[in-house]
Design a protein around this motif. Structure first.
Motif, PDB file in Angstrom:
ATOM      1  N   HIS A  43     107.397  96.021  26.911  1.00 37.22           N
ATOM      2  CA  HIS A  43     106.774  95.417  25.726  1.00 37.22           C
ATOM      3  C   HIS A  43     106.869  93.897  25.765  1.00 37.22           C
ATOM      4  N   SER A  44     107.954  93.357  26.318  1.00 34.20           N
ATOM      5  CA  SER A  44     108.148  91.910  26.290  1.00 34.20           C
ATOM      6  C   SER A  44     108.014  91.243  27.654  1.00 34.20           C
ATOM      7  N   ASN A  45     108.258  91.955  28.731  1.00 34.82           N
ATOM      8  CA  ASN A  45     108.209  91.352  30.057  1.00 34.82           C
ATOM      9  C   ASN A  45     106.764  91.227  30.515  1.00 34.82           C
ATOM     10  N   ARG A  46     106.344  90.010  30.820  1.00 32.41           N
ATOM     11  CA  ARG A  46     104.974  89.764  31.275  1.00 32.41           C
ATOM     12  C   ARG A  46     104.950  89.167  32.677  1.00 32.41           C
ATOM     13  N   VAL A  47     106.038  89.381  33.447  1.00 32.06           N
ATOM     14  CA  VAL A  47     106.150  88.848  34.796  1.00 32.06           C
ATOM     15  C   VAL A  47     106.158  89.967  35.832  1.00 32.06           C
ATOM     16  N   LEU A  48     106.734  91.099  35.483  1.00 33.58           N
ATOM     17  CA  LEU A  48     106.857  92.219  36.412  1.00 33.58           C
ATOM     18  C   LEU A  48     105.470  92.744  36.781  1.00 33.58           C
ATOM     19  N   THR A  49     105.183  92.786  38.077  1.00 31.14           N
ATOM     20  CA  THR A  49     103.876  93.272  38.526  1.00 31.14           C
ATOM     21  C   THR A  49     103.967  94.600  39.269  1.00 31.14           C
ATOM     22  N   GLU A  50     105.140  94.924  39.804  1.00 31.89           N
ATOM     23  CA  GLU A  50     105.309  96.177  40.538  1.00 31.89           C
ATOM     24  C   GLU A  50     106.522  96.927  40.021  1.00 31.89           C
ATOM     25  N   LEU A  51     106.322  98.216  39.728  1.00 31.09           N
ATOM     26  CA  LEU A  51     107.399  99.061  39.214  1.00 31.09           C
ATOM     27  C   LEU A  51     107.365 100.398  39.947  1.00 31.09           C
ATOM     28  N   ASN A  52     108.462 100.714  40.624  1.00 35.90           N
ATOM     29  CA  ASN A  52     108.566 101.969  41.365  1.00 35.90           C
ATOM     30  C   ASN A  52     109.626 102.842  40.701  1.00 35.90           C
ATOM     31  N   PRO A  69     103.535 100.844  26.142  1.00 37.47           N
ATOM     32  CA  PRO A  69     103.363  99.390  26.236  1.00 37.47           C
ATOM     33  C   PRO A  69     102.245  98.958  27.188  1.00 37.47           C
ATOM     34  N   LEU A  70     101.701  99.896  27.952  1.00 37.46           N
ATOM     35  CA  LEU A  70     100.622  99.594  28.885  1.00 37.46           C
ATOM     36  C   LEU A  70      99.252  99.946  28.329  1.00 37.46           C
ATOM     37  N   THR A  71      99.222 100.496  27.123  1.00 36.58           N
ATOM     38  CA  THR A  71      97.975 100.973  26.531  1.00 36.58           C
ATOM     39  C   THR A  71      97.551 100.080  25.375  1.00 36.58           C
ATOM     40  N   PRO A  72      96.395  99.435  25.485  1.00 36.92           N
ATOM     41  CA  PRO A  72      95.909  98.628  24.368  1.00 36.92           C
ATOM     42  C   PRO A  72      95.787  99.468  23.099  1.00 36.92           C
ATOM     43  N   LEU A  73      96.032  98.875  21.995  1.00 39.64           N
ATOM     44  CA  LEU A  73      95.960  99.475  20.659  1.00 39.64           C
ATOM     45  C   LEU A  73      97.147 100.376  20.341  1.00 39.64           C
ATOM     46  N   LEU A  74      97.907 100.845  21.328  1.00 40.73           N
ATOM     47  CA  LEU A  74      99.122 101.602  21.042  1.00 40.73           C
ATOM     48  C   LEU A  74     100.333 100.684  20.995  1.00 40.73           C
ATOM     49  N   SER A  75     100.220  99.522  21.617  1.00 40.89           N
ATOM     50  CA  SER A  75     101.363  98.627  21.715  1.00 40.89           C
ATOM     51  C   SER A  75     101.152  97.384  20.865  1.00 40.89           C
ATOM     52  N   LEU A  76     100.549  97.543  19.722  1.00 43.37           N
ATOM     53  CA  LEU A  76     100.281  96.401  18.865  1.00 43.37           C
ATOM     54  C   LEU A  76     101.563  95.924  18.204  1.00 43.37           C
ATOM     55  N   TYR A  84      99.059  93.973  24.894  1.00 46.54           N
ATOM     56  CA  TYR A  84      99.741  95.013  25.662  1.00 46.54           C
ATOM     57  C   TYR A  84     100.178  94.394  26.981  1.00 46.54           C
ATOM     58  N   ASN A  85     100.994  95.099  27.724  1.00 48.54           N
ATOM     59  CA  ASN A  85     101.450  94.580  29.007  1.00 48.54           C
ATOM     60  C   ASN A  85     100.294  94.637  29.991  1.00 48.54           C
ATOM     61  N   ASN A  86      99.761  93.481  30.334  1.00 45.23           N
ATOM     62  CA  ASN A  86      98.666  93.426  31.298  1.00 45.23           C
ATOM     63  C   ASN A  86      99.091  92.706  32.576  1.00 45.23           C
ATOM     64  N   ALA A  87     100.399  92.653  32.825  1.00 45.02           N
ATOM     65  CA  ALA A  87     100.913  92.031  34.045  1.00 45.02           C
ATOM     66  C   ALA A  87     101.136  93.065  35.149  1.00 45.02           C
ATOM     67  N   ASN A 115      86.619 100.340  21.037  1.00 41.45           N
ATOM     68  CA  ASN A 115      86.324  98.907  21.096  1.00 41.45           C
ATOM     69  C   ASN A 115      86.048  98.440  22.522  1.00 41.45           C
ATOM     70  N   GLY A 116      86.119  99.357  23.482  1.00 40.86           N
ATOM     71  CA  GLY A 116      85.892  99.003  24.871  1.00 40.86           C
ATOM     72  C   GLY A 116      87.092  98.348  25.538  1.00 40.86           C
ATOM     73  N   ILE A 117      88.261  98.402  24.890  1.00 39.02           N
ATOM     74  CA  ILE A 117      89.467  97.785  25.441  1.00 39.02           C
ATOM     75  C   ILE A 117      90.248  98.832  26.212  1.00 39.02           C
ATOM     76  N   TYR A 118      90.704  98.478  27.398  1.00 37.95           N
ATOM     77  CA  TYR A 118      91.546  99.376  28.197  1.00 37.95           C
ATOM     78  C   TYR A 118      92.358  98.538  29.177  1.00 37.95           C
ATOM     79  N   ASN A 119      93.310  99.167  29.810  1.00 37.44           N
ATOM     80  CA  ASN A 119      94.174  98.469  30.754  1.00 37.44           C
ATOM     81  C   ASN A 119      93.393  98.206  32.036  1.00 37.44           C
ATOM     82  N   THR A 120      93.129  96.942  32.304  1.00 44.22           N
ATOM     83  CA  THR A 120      92.412  96.560  33.529  1.00 44.22           C
ATOM     84  C   THR A 120      93.361  95.998  34.582  1.00 44.22           C
ATOM     85  N   ALA A 121      94.639  95.896  34.266  1.00 44.58           N
ATOM     86  CA  ALA A 121      95.601  95.303  35.200  1.00 44.58           C
ATOM     87  C   ALA A 121      96.053  96.283  36.271  1.00 44.58           C
ATOM     88  N   ILE A 122      96.256  97.552  35.897  1.00 43.76           N
ATOM     89  CA  ILE A 122      96.749  98.542  36.860  1.00 43.76           C
ATOM     90  C   ILE A 122      95.734  98.715  37.983  1.00 43.76           C
TER      91      ILE A 122
END
Length: 144
Positions: A43-52, A69-76, A84-87, A115-122
């Motif tokens: 929810h707060s970390n916006r630096v982590l790009t890879e998680l295994n 936290p990765l889903t728009p509108l659920l993590s408001l 949302y986490n887009n990193a 609204n056409g919003i979705y996670n485009t980072a993954i």
């Protein structure tokens, strides 16, 4: 071996860490408690790009927690300006005992909302060696 209580401590330290971009917690004993700690950190970390998280017994409940936290509108979160986490670009959830419920949560993360919003980072999502069947996977639609 990292246990859920260790995960909470680690995630507290990573909440606003500006340096760590990759985290490999594969083959530990994280379970649902560990997944909840990681979800709170996302929810707060916006630096982590890879998680295994492969090889952890997260089950559907743990994967659902991670998807929030990765889903728009659920993590408001008002503290994060409704973002949302887009990193995070690489998420490895192989061999996590995820079934259809977890897959549905991930599909919601990737599916455009009204609204056409979705996670485009993954960009890389590994779901191999889970309890998913082709028939069930086919019912999870990613198109609006």
């Amino acid at each position: 071996v990292i246990k859920p209580e260790d995960t909470r401590i680690l995630c507290n330290d990573l909440n606003f860490n500006p340096l760590v971009t990759s985290l490999n917690l594969s083959s530990n004993f994280l379970g649902l408690d560990g997944a909840l700690a990681i979800a709170a950190m996302l929810h707060s970390n916006r630096v982590l790009t890879e998680l295994n998280l492969s090889g952890n017994w997260l089950t559907d409940d743990g994967v659902r927690a991670l998807a929030v936290p990765l889903t728009p509108l659920l993590s408001l979160d008002p503290l994060l300006d409704g973002t949302y986490n887009n990193a995070l670009t690489h998420l490895n959830l192989s061999a996590t005992r995820m079934g259809p419920g977890g897959a549905e949560a991930l599909a919601l993360m990737l599916k455009p909302s009204h609204n056409g919003i979705y996670n485009t980072a993954i960009k890389v999502l590994n779901l191999s060696q889970n309890e998913l069947t082709v028939g069930r996977a086919a019912t999870i639609e990613l198109e609006p």
